[in-house]
Design an enzyme around this catalytic site. Structure first.
Site, PDB file in Angstrom:
ATOM      1  N   GLU A   1       0.715  -1.129   0.141  1.00 46.11           N
ATOM      2  CA  GLU A   1      -0.093   0.112  -0.093  1.00 46.11           C
ATOM      3  C   GLU A   1       0.917   1.389  -0.026  1.00 46.11           C
ATOM      4  O   GLU A   1       0.716   2.254  -0.611  1.00 46.11           O
ATOM      5  CB  GLU A   1      -0.900   0.086   1.175  1.00 46.11           C
ATOM      6  CG  GLU A   1      -1.813  -1.181   1.335  1.00 46.11           C
ATOM      7  CD  GLU A   1      -1.122  -2.316   2.382  1.00 46.11           C
ATOM      8  OE1 GLU A   1       0.030  -2.715   2.032  1.00 46.11           O
ATOM      9  OE2 GLU A   1      -1.740  -2.596   3.408  1.00 46.11           O
TER      10      GLU A   1
ATOM     11  N   TYR B   1      -5.279  -9.529   7.653  1.00 46.37           N
ATOM     12  CA  TYR B   1      -4.301  -9.493   8.556  1.00 46.37           C
ATOM     13  C   TYR B   1      -4.655  -9.696   9.845  1.00 46.37           C
ATOM     14  O   TYR B   1      -5.823  -9.363  10.440  1.00 46.37           O
ATOM     15  CB  TYR B   1      -3.519  -7.969   8.285  1.00 46.37           C
ATOM     16  CG  TYR B   1      -2.234  -7.796   9.122  1.00 46.37           C
ATOM     17  CD1 TYR B   1      -1.161  -8.516   8.376  1.00 46.37           C
ATOM     18  CD2 TYR B   1      -2.183  -7.001   9.947  1.00 46.37           C
ATOM     19  CE1 TYR B   1       0.066  -8.539   9.204  1.00 46.37           C
ATOM     20  CE2 TYR B   1      -0.962  -6.947  10.523  1.00 46.37           C
ATOM     21  CZ  TYR B   1       0.271  -7.543  10.141  1.00 46.37           C
ATOM     22  OH  TYR B   1       1.409  -7.454  10.802  1.00 46.37           O
TER      23      TYR B   1
END
Length: 154
Positions: free
Chosen positions: A80, A127
């Site tokens: 990201e 995650y």
């Protein structure tokens, strides 16, 4: 675009989300990290404006893990962060875009997502720590989890 029904729009958006997420999975294959390969695609107005995968900063060796400890080196960039910093170096703006990422963002990447004006995050895997997703939702950013890409219609 003109859609006959709201449901038709939702189905079309889900179809696009699945396709871009599959692209992010393919892009993750570029990572040199052994523990986990993560890919990200940044899309605005149905155009890919940036991409990223986890790895070391430009000019560093392409070794993500400490060989003696087996842990990820602290300076490895997340997918990201790579996609966001890459678009920042371009003439594009991430304002109002959608980020497609293979794993849900961590807290640090979530801060970057908020500050960069991304309005949606579509991710494949959770995650293990959810504080990043919690922060995104607090900021009003739409988070979409698509766990099963194999069974999605093309």
């Amino acid at each position: 675009m003109i859609y006959h029904t709201q449901m038709e729009y939702i189905d079309k958006q889900h179809l696009l989300d699945c396709r871009y997420l599959r692209m992010a999975l393919i892009w993750a294959e570029n990572s040199y990290c052994k523990r986990r390969k993560v890919g990200a695609i940044l899309v605005k107005d149905q155009m890919i404006i940036s991409d990223g995968f986890n790895g070391t900063p430009a000019g560093f060796e392409n070794i993500c893990e400490d060989e003696t400890l087996g842990l990820t080196k602290p300076y490895v960039l997340h997918a990201e962060a790579n996609a966001i910093t890459k678009v920042a170096r371009s003439n594009n703006s991430s304002q109002g875009s959608t980020l497609y990422v293979t794993a849900s963002p961590c807290l640090e990447c979530s801060k970057l997502i908020i500050q960069s004006g991304i309005r949606r995050v579509v991710y494949h895997e959770h995650y293990r720590i959810t504080d990043g997703l919690d922060l995104l939702e607090r900021a009003g950013i739409e988070c979409v989890h698509i766990p099963d890409l194999e069974n999605q219609s093309l």
